[in-house]
Scaffold this motif. Structure first.
Motif, PDB file in Angstrom:
ATOM      1  N   LYS A 181       0.821  -1.210   0.000  1.00 28.11           N
ATOM      2  CA  LYS A 181       0.000   0.000   0.000  1.00 28.11           C
ATOM      3  C   LYS A 181       0.857   1.262   0.000  1.00 28.11           C
ATOM      4  O   LYS A 181       0.443   2.304  -0.524  1.00 28.11           O
ATOM      5  CB  LYS A 181      -0.915   0.008   1.243  1.00 28.11           C
ATOM      6  CG  LYS A 181      -2.124  -0.891   1.124  1.00 28.11           C
ATOM      7  CD  LYS A 181      -3.178  -0.575   2.165  1.00 28.11           C
ATOM      8  CE  LYS A 181      -2.651  -0.719   3.574  1.00 28.11           C
ATOM      9  NZ  LYS A 181      -3.732  -0.510   4.568  1.00 28.11           N
ATOM     10  N   LYS A 182       2.015   1.170   0.568  1.00 28.00           N
ATOM     11  CA  LYS A 182       2.843   2.365   0.695  1.00 28.00           C
ATOM     12  C   LYS A 182       3.317   2.900  -0.647  1.00 28.00           C
ATOM     13  O   LYS A 182       3.623   4.096  -0.758  1.00 28.00           O
ATOM     14  CB  LYS A 182       4.047   2.067   1.599  1.00 28.00           C
ATOM     15  CG  LYS A 182       3.655   1.761   3.032  1.00 28.00           C
ATOM     16  CD  LYS A 182       4.881   1.442   3.879  1.00 28.00           C
ATOM     17  CE  LYS A 182       4.494   1.103   5.319  1.00 28.00           C
ATOM     18  NZ  LYS A 182       5.675   0.778   6.132  1.00 28.00           N
ATOM     19  N   PHE A 183       3.424   2.047  -1.669  1.00 33.20           N
ATOM     20  CA  PHE A 183       3.856   2.580  -2.969  1.00 33.20           C
ATOM     21  C   PHE A 183       2.808   2.376  -4.069  1.00 33.20           C
ATOM     22  O   PHE A 183       2.649   3.206  -4.956  1.00 33.20           O
ATOM     23  CB  PHE A 183       5.202   1.977  -3.395  1.00 33.20           C
ATOM     24  CG  PHE A 183       5.218   0.483  -3.501  1.00 33.20           C
ATOM     25  CD1 PHE A 183       5.583  -0.308  -2.424  1.00 33.20           C
ATOM     26  CD2 PHE A 183       4.881  -0.140  -4.698  1.00 33.20           C
ATOM     27  CE1 PHE A 183       5.619  -1.674  -2.547  1.00 33.20           C
ATOM     28  CE2 PHE A 183       4.922  -1.503  -4.819  1.00 33.20           C
ATOM     29  CZ  PHE A 183       5.284  -2.289  -3.738  1.00 33.20           C
ATOM     30  N   GLU A 184       2.041   1.292  -4.026  1.00 31.52           N
ATOM     31  CA  GLU A 184       1.067   1.071  -5.083  1.00 31.52           C
ATOM     32  C   GLU A 184      -0.177   1.944  -4.915  1.00 31.52           C
ATOM     33  O   GLU A 184      -0.948   2.103  -5.855  1.00 31.52           O
ATOM     34  CB  GLU A 184       0.654  -0.411  -5.126  1.00 31.52           C
ATOM     35  CG  GLU A 184       1.783  -1.301  -5.592  1.00 31.52           C
ATOM     36  CD  GLU A 184       1.292  -2.664  -6.059  1.00 31.52           C
ATOM     37  OE1 GLU A 184       2.135  -3.526  -6.304  1.00 31.52           O
ATOM     38  OE2 GLU A 184       0.055  -2.837  -6.177  1.00 31.52           O
ATOM     39  N   PHE A 185      -0.407   2.479  -3.753  1.00 30.95           N
ATOM     40  CA  PHE A 185      -1.514   3.415  -3.559  1.00 30.95           C
ATOM     41  C   PHE A 185      -1.045   4.872  -3.689  1.00 30.95           C
ATOM     42  O   PHE A 185      -1.701   5.713  -4.292  1.00 30.95           O
ATOM     43  CB  PHE A 185      -2.137   3.185  -2.176  1.00 30.95           C
ATOM     44  CG  PHE A 185      -3.243   4.135  -1.860  1.00 30.95           C
ATOM     45  CD1 PHE A 185      -4.507   3.974  -2.414  1.00 30.95           C
ATOM     46  CD2 PHE A 185      -3.028   5.228  -1.022  1.00 30.95           C
ATOM     47  CE1 PHE A 185      -5.529   4.859  -2.122  1.00 30.95           C
ATOM     48  CE2 PHE A 185      -4.052   6.114  -0.732  1.00 30.95           C
ATOM     49  CZ  PHE A 185      -5.308   5.928  -1.287  1.00 30.95           C
ATOM     50  N   VAL A 186       0.124   5.120  -3.157  1.00 26.93           N
ATOM     51  CA  VAL A 186       0.598   6.508  -3.130  1.00 26.93           C
ATOM     52  C   VAL A 186       1.109   6.953  -4.503  1.00 26.93           C
ATOM     53  O   VAL A 186       0.950   8.110  -4.913  1.00 26.93           O
ATOM     54  CB  VAL A 186       1.705   6.665  -2.059  1.00 26.93           C
ATOM     55  CG1 VAL A 186       2.244   8.089  -2.053  1.00 26.93           C
ATOM     56  CG2 VAL A 186       1.173   6.265  -0.697  1.00 26.93           C
ATOM     57  N   GLU A 187       1.705   6.056  -5.264  1.00 23.12           N
ATOM     58  CA  GLU A 187       2.287   6.420  -6.557  1.00 23.12           C
ATOM     59  C   GLU A 187       1.219   6.926  -7.544  1.00 23.12           C
ATOM     60  O   GLU A 187       1.437   7.953  -8.218  1.00 23.12           O
ATOM     61  CB  GLU A 187       3.030   5.224  -7.137  1.00 23.12           C
ATOM     62  CG  GLU A 187       3.927   5.599  -8.311  1.00 23.12           C
ATOM     63  CD  GLU A 187       4.821   4.435  -8.708  1.00 23.12           C
ATOM     64  OE1 GLU A 187       5.969   4.676  -9.080  1.00 23.12           O
ATOM     65  OE2 GLU A 187       4.352   3.275  -8.626  1.00 23.12           O
TER      66      GLU A 187
ATOM     67  N   ILE B 236       9.558   6.625  -1.880  1.00 22.82           N
ATOM     68  CA  ILE B 236       8.857   5.518  -2.532  1.00 22.82           C
ATOM     69  C   ILE B 236       9.848   4.509  -3.081  1.00 22.82           C
ATOM     70  O   ILE B 236       9.680   3.297  -2.928  1.00 22.82           O
ATOM     71  CB  ILE B 236       7.942   6.054  -3.646  1.00 22.82           C
ATOM     72  CG1 ILE B 236       6.765   6.819  -3.044  1.00 22.82           C
ATOM     73  CG2 ILE B 236       7.431   4.913  -4.524  1.00 22.82           C
ATOM     74  CD1 ILE B 236       5.917   7.517  -4.086  1.00 22.82           C
ATOM     75  N   GLN B 237      10.895   5.014  -3.706  1.00 21.98           N
ATOM     76  CA  GLN B 237      11.888   4.110  -4.271  1.00 21.98           C
ATOM     77  C   GLN B 237      12.584   3.318  -3.171  1.00 21.98           C
ATOM     78  O   GLN B 237      12.822   2.106  -3.309  1.00 21.98           O
ATOM     79  CB  GLN B 237      12.910   4.906  -5.099  1.00 21.98           C
ATOM     80  CG  GLN B 237      13.860   4.037  -5.895  1.00 21.98           C
ATOM     81  CD  GLN B 237      13.147   3.139  -6.885  1.00 21.98           C
ATOM     82  OE1 GLN B 237      12.181   3.562  -7.518  1.00 21.98           O
ATOM     83  NE2 GLN B 237      13.607   1.904  -6.994  1.00 21.98           N
ATOM     84  N   ASN B 238      12.888   3.991  -2.076  1.00 26.65           N
ATOM     85  CA  ASN B 238      13.530   3.288  -0.959  1.00 26.65           C
ATOM     86  C   ASN B 238      12.602   2.218  -0.356  1.00 26.65           C
ATOM     87  O   ASN B 238      13.042   1.120   0.003  1.00 26.65           O
ATOM     88  CB  ASN B 238      13.938   4.285   0.126  1.00 26.65           C
ATOM     89  CG  ASN B 238      15.066   5.195  -0.322  1.00 26.65           C
ATOM     90  OD1 ASN B 238      15.822   4.845  -1.237  1.00 26.65           O
ATOM     91  ND2 ASN B 238      15.192   6.369   0.294  1.00 26.65           N
TER      92      ASN B 238
END
Length: 673
Positions: free
Chosen positions: A87-93, A127-129
């Motif tokens: 959720k931290k990257f697939e929702f925020v991106e 996000i990358q990290n």
């Protein structure tokens, strides 16, 4: 600006692919949870009386299910961790892409985008990290899962409580609803002795009810002899006097952990095995005599007139606690002056102590010899035989038995108040003082004779324990031939006092019904069904025994041949010893033969040997009521007249016709007309 492509579709795809898959995992986990708890409830409800293989199989099945559920839980937690990270990257991106489009599409947005640029850059880096850390985090979680799976005890979370976990607590309900077992989450702190329990129901989503707490006083393990469930123990609270709470752990290992945390007392009394004492088991030593004296003194001082004394039992947990304190050399328990212990608890503790001895007071070795005189012989010969055998007991056994029997005699002297007659005390203490080494069918049939032996001890305690046996009698227990079996009429409850005592007497002919009835009126209340309290007299003989063998008078008055060859004469000292009393009875008209080697007289012949009326169509009248216990028997009331009465091949029974139906009749229930 294509909002659908940049924002809605990616979020919709994340919801369907990731969150949808997680929902399926949750359904699977909930299903396995319900299955596990249902199996656990069913397992804990298993009766302790089930066979051991069945119990072991059930334990193994529960353990396999628990292990499967444990692994499934770890996998479910791992999936939750994964979805949280995604959720931290697939929702925020997609959100970032959406805002980027807005900022670049509108001029004002572009200006705002410049102001937001450093936040955007920082967020992109984060996000990358996070994406880069995702694989590492997942591998760490899987590694931790494997460690927990291999050594679960080493990875328990830190807790403020000494012990915590689930317990089933027995909640008693008013009759006739019995009791129910309710699941609680329990917590205990050893430093403060505070025990907290909160109702828990997993079907309601694990919601907890209102909790309650109390200060622990003591904890005692419950054996399966006292409750029909396994893994149980009792708790007593210091702020709830007299209230005992019964709890059930999830397994034997779980119960051991709770007992260790609660400083529980393990029960050392086992009714099925003879046990030895390591720091305090039941023994005939100085401590044992002290315990028995304390109990007897307290009973005679506080409860000699209590109704049902020794018949009314105490609460099992209190009895075990009292025995633990009595056998603790550091404790000095005052039973006579303290009202903390009820009389029924003291009497139950005394009986439990005697039953827990490695060997019964009257010993395994002499058990069979004590039973023989209770089955046959005159009242005087029975007393003499038991007198002789009591003095064959080891000294400590005899001293303890004498002290106890003297006390029981005192109890029976107050029978008008406590209702504990000699016969009632015999029923209570027969299995306690006498016990066969092996439990066989024959031993079960001898239970009533154990009661008779105890009755004889109580009624004749002055003679038996304070005088030496007559040296003129040789050892009386070499009787090797078993007397014939009596018909099983004596097993009918509620009719025993109305039926002839001859049913129980295998070797003597009783007086006729009128003499028997007159003797009954003189019998003390409650003991009229006792053999030891009767005084049957052999009937007058009209003809001597035949030369071909001796005769034994059965309980029903029929005559059975019991040949005794010259080679058997040496082994029947019991028979000749008992006949010394019978053959010299003044009612006999024929003196016994002067030489035992020629015609050894066992017992006087019965009156049934005298010439009788023709056996054709004989009639008989019922003198006692009888209820049939088998389809081949007849039921009848007093005064019923039977037609065509004949001897049956079954000893002690007749065949007759009543109201057109033919069947068996107990011979000692009728008189011939």
């Amino acid at each position: 600006l294509n909002v659908n492509e940049t924002l809605i579709k990616p979020l919709e795809r994340f919801r369907k692919e990731q969150l949808g898959a997680m929902k399926e995992e949750k359904k699977k986990f909930d299903k396995e949870t319900e299955k596990n708890y249902s199996l656990l409830d069913k397992h804990l409800s298993l009766s302790a009386k089930k066979k051991e293989p069945h119990l072991h199989e059930a334990d193994s099945q529960v353990e396999q299910t628990r292990q499967h559920f444990y692994e499934l839980s770890l996998e479910y937690v791992c999936k939750l961790q994964e979805i949280q990270e995604r959720k931290k990257f697939e929702f925020v991106e997609p959100m970032l892409a959406f805002f980027q489009g807005i900022f670049t599409f509108y001029h004002q947005g572009y200006e705002l985008a410049k102001d937001f640029n450093h936040y955007k850059t920082e967020l992109q880096v984060n996000i990358q990290n996070t994406r880069n850390r995702f694989e590492g985090t997942r591998s760490e979680v899987e590694e931790l899962m494997n460690k927990i799976r291999l050594a679960p005890q080493q990875h328990k979370r830190a807790s403020l409580f000494t012990m915590e976990g689930y317990l089933f607590i027995q909640e008693k309900r008013p009759a006739p609803f019995g009791s129910s077992w309710v699941k609680h989450y329990c917590m205990f702190r050893k430093e403060t002795k505070k025990f907290t329990m909160v109702p828990f129901e997993h079907r309601s989503g694990g919601k907890l009810g209102d909790g309650e707490f109390f200060t622990l006083k003591n904890c005692i393990m419950r054996s399966t002899d006292t409750i029909d469930r396994r893994f149980c123990f009792d708790l007593e609270a210091s702020d709830r006097p007299g209230v005992v709470m019964t709890m059930q752990a999830l397994s034997e290992e779980d119960r051991k952990l709770w007992l260790q945390a609660l400083d529980g007392i393990d029960t050392f009394f086992n009714l099925n095995k003879a046990i030895t004492r390591r720091e305090g088991g039941a023994q005939l030593d100085e401590m044992g005599f002290t315990i028995v004296r304390k109990c007897i003194g307290a009973v005679e001082a506080r409860g000699i007139n209590d109704q049902g004394l020794y018949r009314v039992v105490g609460v099992s947990s209190k009895v075990q606690r009292l025995l633990s304190l009595l056998m603790d050399t550091k404790e000095d328990v005052d039973l006579e002056g303290s009202v903390e212990w009820e009389v029924k608890t003291i009497t139950s503790a005394l009986k439990q102590y005697l039953r827990s001895l490695p060997e019964p007071l009257m010993t395994y070795e002499l058990h069979g010899e004590f039973i023989v005189p209770a089955k046959c012989g005159s009242p005087e010969s029975r007393v003499n035989a038991i007198h002789y055998l009591v003095h064959k007991l080891p000294e400590k056994n005899r001293d303890m038995l004498g002290m106890l029997v003297q006390h029981l005699s005192n109890v029976s002297d107050h029978a008008r108040r406590n209702l504990m007659t000699v016969a009632n005390l015999g029923v209570v203490f027969g299995p306690t003082l006498m016990r066969p080494q092996e439990e066989t069918v024959a031993a079960i049939m001898d239970l009533k004779f154990q009661n008779i032996v105890v009755e004889i001890l109580i009624e004749n305690h002055e003679k038996i324990f304070k005088t030496a046996p007559d040296a003129a009698f040789s050892e009386p227990m070499s009787l090797s031939i078993s007397p014939p079996n009596a018909p099983p009429r004596q097993s009918r409850r509620g009719q025993r006092s109305k039926r002839p005592v001859a049913v129980y007497n295998l070797c003597l002919e009783l007086d006729n019904v009128s003499n028997h009835s007159s003797r009954k009126e003189d019998t003390p209340m409650g003991s009229m069904d006792s053999l030891s309290s009767q005084s049957p007299t052999p009937m007058a003989s009209t003809s001597p025994p035949g030369p071909d063998g001796n005769h034994i008078i059965t309980n029903s008055g029929d005559l059975l041949d019991w040949p005794l060859s010259n080679s058997d004469q040496g082994r029947s000292t019991m028979v000749s010893w008992m006949n010394t009393t019978l053959s010299t009875t003044p009612t006999s008209t024929t003196p016994p033969s002067p030489s035992l080697s020629q015609t050894p007289p066992l017992f006087l012949p019965t009156a049934s040997e005298t010439p009788a009326e023709s056996s054709g169509n004989r009639k008989a009248k019922a003198v006692y009521p009888c209820e049939a216990e088998h389809s081949s028997e007849l039921s009848f009331q007093v005064g019923a007249v039977f037609e065509d009465v004949q001897e049956s091949r079954e000893p002690g029974w007749l065949e007759g016709t009543l109201n057109g139906k033919r069947g068996l009749i107990p011979e000692n229930y009728v008189q011939f007309l």
